[in-house]
Design an enzyme around this catalytic site. Structure first.
Site, mmCIF file in Angstrom:
data_model
loop_
_atom_site.group_PDB
_atom_site.id
_atom_site.type_symbol
_atom_site.label_atom_id
_atom_site.label_comp_id
_atom_site.label_asym_id
_atom_site.label_seq_id
_atom_site.Cartn_x
_atom_site.Cartn_y
_atom_site.Cartn_z
ATOM 1 N N ASP A 41 -39.108 21.475 30.860
ATOM 2 C CA ASP A 41 -39.839 21.049 32.051
ATOM 3 C C ASP A 41 -40.217 22.289 32.872
ATOM 4 O OD1 ASP A 41 -40.896 19.260 33.971
ATOM 5 O OD2 ASP A 41 -39.031 19.347 35.112
ATOM 6 N N ASP A 84 -41.743 22.355 36.809
ATOM 7 C CA ASP A 84 -41.452 22.341 38.247
ATOM 8 C C ASP A 84 -39.990 21.975 38.465
ATOM 9 O OD1 ASP A 84 -41.781 22.513 40.947
ATOM 10 O OD2 ASP A 84 -43.339 20.993 41.102
ATOM 11 N N ASP A 88 -34.876 19.080 35.196
ATOM 12 C CA ASP A 88 -34.158 19.035 36.480
ATOM 13 C C ASP A 88 -34.058 17.629 37.046
ATOM 14 O OD1 ASP A 88 -37.003 18.997 37.115
ATOM 15 O OD2 ASP A 88 -36.403 19.301 39.199
#
Length: 259
Positions: A8, A10, A204
């Site tokens: 991932d 961001d 995240d």
């Protein structure tokens, strides 16, 4: 077995416009060791080249081959549904490009699909037109259901809010192609040429990256540099295989690679 990473962006590589400390070192190490990886992002707005340019600005030098977006997953999914499909699109650059590359014709009347992605250039009038098309029989596809960050001054409603608005107006649930949908989780793995047992997801968020990886049988690593908080992990019925404060603290090779 070939081992690789779906990463991932961001909250893992950067936060907004700022590089997360050490993320550049981790990616450079992957390149040096020739470990297969791709950045897997739900953002359907940017083209792959735009993603590469943003990363380069942050000090990470990769190619478009290192980027896999929900726009790509959406385009491939619709292309696989049959040749010469038509779509009315509420979205921008990356999504429009991917649909075109997969043989989908963009139309303003009588589409087979209504496709929703991120963007700020479509109007409420265009949303109403999409609603009418869905009520007339078009299938509703959304590239992801990522929520708004709910911060003052945010310049975008968030795709989850727009999706909910159209669902309420039509009574039809959207088919989601981005994370954690198996559509994207599987196509990103195949894009890298990996088997299920050789795939590790780094993210995240528990609701997208980790949930999607767990549901597909991939190994998962949660980093705490973005949305997820360690004290909230007990609220979930699933858990990641590894938790790290940031991507730079992940030690390679991963312990499950050694077997």
């Amino acid at each position: 077995m070939k081992q690789g990473l779906l990463i991932d962006m961001d909250g893992v590589i950067y936060s907004g416009e700022l590089l997360i400390e050490g993320a550049d070192r981790f990616i450079n190490n992957l390149i040096k060791k020739d470990i297969p990886f791709t950045f897997m992002t739900n953002n359907s707005q940017r083209t792959r080249l735009e993603v590469v340019r943003k990363l380069k600005h942050l000090g990470i030098d990769v190619t478009v081959d290192h980027v896999y977006t929900s726009a790509m997953a959406t385009g491939k999914f619709l292309g696989d549904q049959g040749s010469h499909g038509t779509a009315y699109v509420l979205g921008e650059g990356g999504l429009l490009t991917s649909l075109h590359e997969n043989g989908i014709t963009l139309v303003n009347t009588d589409p087979e699909f209504v496709v929703l992605g991120e963007g700020r250039n479509f109007t409420l009038e265009m949303v109403q037109r999409a609603v009418d098309m869905i009520l007339a029989g078009a299938k509703f596809i959304t590239t992801n259901r990522d929520p708004s960050p709910k911060k003052p001054g945010w310049n975008n409603l968030g795709i989850a809010a727009t999706t909910a608005m159209i669902e309420e107006a039509t009574g039809r649930k959207a088919f989601v192609t981005g994370k954690p949908s198996p559509v994207m989780m599987r196509s990103a793995r195949k894009y890298l040429g990996l088997e299920t047992g050789g795939t590790t997801v780094i993210g995240d968020t528990m609701e997208t990256d980790i949930q999607g990886g767990v549901q597909m049988g991939y190994k998962t690593i949660l980093v705490l540099s973005g949305i997820a908080q360690k004290e909230d992990l007990s609220n979930y019925a699933f858990k990641p295989d590894l938790i790290s404060s940031s991507i730079d603290k992940i030690e390679l090779p991963l312990r499950w690679w050694e077997g």
